[in-house]
Design an enzyme around this catalytic site. Structure first.
Site, PDB file in Angstrom:
ATOM      1  N   ARG A  44      72.389 -27.594  -6.894  1.00  0.00           N
ATOM      2  CA  ARG A  44      71.606 -28.076  -5.767  1.00  0.00           C
ATOM      3  C   ARG A  44      70.542 -27.061  -5.419  1.00  0.00           C
ATOM      4  NH1 ARG A  44      72.527 -24.282  -2.978  1.00  0.00           N
ATOM      5  NH2 ARG A  44      70.944 -24.990  -1.516  1.00  0.00           N
ATOM      6  N   GLY A  45      69.627 -27.478  -4.555  1.00  0.00           N
ATOM      7  CA  GLY A  45      68.495 -26.626  -4.220  1.00  0.00           C
ATOM      8  C   GLY A  45      67.295 -27.080  -5.027  1.00  0.00           C
ATOM      9  N   ALA A  46      66.153 -27.228  -4.380  1.00  0.00           N
ATOM     10  CA  ALA A  46      65.004 -27.832  -5.048  1.00  0.00           C
ATOM     11  C   ALA A  46      64.656 -27.188  -6.389  1.00  0.00           C
ATOM     12  CB  ALA A  46      63.808 -27.829  -4.093  1.00  0.00           C
ATOM     13  N   ARG A  81      68.233 -37.630  -7.411  1.00  0.00           N
ATOM     14  CA  ARG A  81      68.097 -37.379  -5.967  1.00  0.00           C
ATOM     15  C   ARG A  81      66.614 -37.533  -5.629  1.00  0.00           C
ATOM     16  NH1 ARG A  81      70.660 -32.001  -3.717  1.00  0.00           N
ATOM     17  NH2 ARG A  81      70.518 -33.145  -1.725  1.00  0.00           N
ATOM     18  N   GLN A 183      76.296 -25.723   3.281  1.00  0.00           N
ATOM     19  CA  GLN A 183      75.665 -24.814   2.328  1.00  0.00           C
ATOM     20  C   GLN A 183      75.518 -23.403   2.916  1.00  0.00           C
ATOM     21  OE1 GLN A 183      74.766 -27.996   2.851  1.00  0.00           O
ATOM     22  NE2 GLN A 183      73.562 -28.869   1.166  1.00  0.00           N
ATOM     23  N   ASP A 224      62.192 -28.579   0.391  1.00  0.00           N
ATOM     24  CA  ASP A 224      62.422 -29.461  -0.746  1.00  0.00           C
ATOM     25  C   ASP A 224      61.147 -30.173  -1.158  1.00  0.00           C
ATOM     26  OD1 ASP A 224      65.114 -29.208   0.826  1.00  0.00           O
ATOM     27  OD2 ASP A 224      65.596 -29.680  -1.270  1.00  0.00           O
ATOM     28  N   ASN A 234      62.816 -30.442   4.555  1.00  0.00           N
ATOM     29  CA  ASN A 234      63.881 -29.494   4.250  1.00  0.00           C
ATOM     30  C   ASN A 234      65.205 -30.002   4.794  1.00  0.00           C
ATOM     31  OD1 ASN A 234      64.564 -26.905   3.043  1.00  0.00           O
ATOM     32  ND2 ASN A 234      64.924 -26.151   5.118  1.00  0.00           N
TER      33      ASN A 234
HETATM   34  C1  LIG Z   1      65.442 -23.207  -2.342  1.00  0.00           C
HETATM   35  S1  LIG Z   1      65.564 -24.895  -2.167  1.00  0.00           S
HETATM   36  C2  LIG Z   1      66.814 -24.975  -1.025  1.00  0.00           C
HETATM   37  C3  LIG Z   1      66.805 -26.240  -0.275  1.00  0.00           C
HETATM   38  O1  LIG Z   1      67.562 -27.235  -0.963  1.00  0.00           O
HETATM   39  C4  LIG Z   1      68.604 -27.612  -0.113  1.00  0.00           C
HETATM   40  O2  LIG Z   1      68.970 -28.939  -0.218  1.00  0.00           O
HETATM   41  P1  LIG Z   1      70.343 -29.339  -1.002  1.00  0.00           P
HETATM   42  O3  LIG Z   1      71.357 -28.278  -0.703  1.00  0.00           O
HETATM   43  O4  LIG Z   1      70.681 -30.690  -0.417  1.00  0.00           O
HETATM   44  O5  LIG Z   1      69.944 -29.393  -2.450  1.00  0.00           O
HETATM   45  C5  LIG Z   1      68.073 -27.326   1.262  1.00  0.00           C
HETATM   46  O6  LIG Z   1      67.161 -28.301   1.684  1.00  0.00           O
HETATM   47  C6  LIG Z   1      67.422 -26.012   1.037  1.00  0.00           C
HETATM   48  O7  LIG Z   1      66.505 -25.598   1.998  1.00  0.00           O
END
Ligand SMILES: CSC[C@H]1O[C@H](OP(=O)(O)O)[C@H](O)[C@@H]1O
Length: 325
Positions: A44-46, A81, A183, A224, A234
């Site tokens: 996960r994470g962009a 996603r 997270q 994101d 985000n």
């Molecule tokens: C460095 S990108 C991190 C960004 O991604 C996260 O979303 P997810 O955990 O649902 O993939 C979150 O928005 C973070 O800020």
């Protein structure tokens, strides 16, 4: 160890749903396994899902000779996603080189290496900005997880925290837990503890009050998707922190690579916000059958964003450089 990589013909990644209790690495040999991992937030994470999508196209090229099957696999990756622009962007960039596996893998590894380099650049630019705005020993609040787990190594906003720590210029870190998938509570605390950085955890809704109480010098978080007008999409809860920062008169800083800037999307109103369904919120807490609303992201309008730090620039206002409307 990198969060995600291509090792011996497969995608290897740490299963973030098992953290912080267990550091388990998965070897994924099929597109279906990788799509599931993206959708379940094992990765996960962009930036990290952008790399995952890119490597997934190489996996697809290896798995499918039939053009129709290959195209279907690419579509599953691209739509796994909807909100982070990095995923579709990474998939499309590599898919342009199909059906060559070698060309696809080469481009996917370039995307991986670009994200590694981006983290280093954002760390420097972001730490310089925090020191300029807050002086030394800034006390920062961060939301969700933006460390190496959200990229490949180091991270985005959390790479700034790591850099300030290296400079002995970090006054403290508050990580908001980031319901419902936690997270912050699970992953950011794990990364900060491993780095030996003192920190405290707070419930999401405490953020604005801690800022009002003078316990935070700046909010720093990721994105994101950054839209042409400078709106920041985000993790849900970011907008509340931005309102709190505005009210408290402290900086609200977004840190994200240029790979997360999407000039083809005019504003946050044009972004599909992933809704992850009732179960993640209601879980075992609410009575059986309780319906929940669960937007995984929110939109912080550009006027609440003090500055956006990428690997190439620091700016406020519009991301496309057009005159403010
Ligand atoms: C460095 S990108 C991190 C960004 O991604 C996260 O979303 P997810 O955990 O649902 O993939 C979150 O928005 C973070 O800020």
């Amino acid at each position: 160890m990198r969060t995600i990589d291509w090792i011996d013909g497969a995608v290897v990644l740490v299963d973030q749903t098992r953290l912080p209790g267990e550091e388990v690495y998965l070897r994924l040999d099929t597109v279906a396994e990788l799509v599931e991992a993206i959708q379940r937030l094992r990765v996960r994470g962009a930036p990290a899902i952008g790399v995952a999508g890119a490597l997934g196209v190489a996996l697809a090229a290896k798995q499918y000779a039939d053009p129709a099957e290959l195209a279907a696999a690419v579509h599953l990756l691209e739509t796994a996603r909807p909100t982070a622009v990095n995923l579709a962007r990474g998939v499309r960039r590599v898919a342009a080189l199909l059906p060559s596996f070698d060309a696809a893998l080469g481009e996917a590894l370039r995307i991986r290496d670009e994200e590694i380099a981006s983290s280093k650049a954002m760390a420097r630019l972001g730490a310089d900005l925090v020191e300029k705005l807050c002086g030394a020993d800034a006390r920062l609040l961060t939301h969700c997880n933006t460390g190496g787990l959200a990229t490949v190594v180091e991270g985005t906003a959390l790479s700034v925290v790591f850099e300030l720590y290296r400079r002995e210029s970090l006054g403290g870190v508050i990580a908001s837990e980031t319901r419902p998938l936690l997270q912050g509570a699970r992953l950011t605390t794990w990364e900060l503890r491993r780095a030996g950085i003192a920190h405290r955890l707070a419930v999401d809704s405490a953020g604005p009050f801690l800022m009002a109480r003078g316990e935070v010098d700046a909010v720093i978080l990721g994105a994101d998707r950054i839209c042409a007008n400078g709106d920041v999409v985000n993790k849900v809860g970011s907008y509340a922190h931005a309102l709190g920062a505005k009210a408290a008169g402290i900086p609200f800083i977004c840190v994200a690579p240029e790979s997360t800037v999407d000039l083809s999307t005019p504003s946050g109103a044009d972004v599909e916000i992933e809704d992850r369904g009732s179960a993640e919120v209601a879980g075992t807490t609410a009575p059986e059958g309780t319906e929940a609303i669960n937007p995984a992201f929110d939109v912080t309008p550009a006027h609440l964003v003090t500055a956006i730090v990428t690997d190439e620039r620091v700016f406020s206002g519009r991301a496309d450089g057009a005159p403010a409307g």
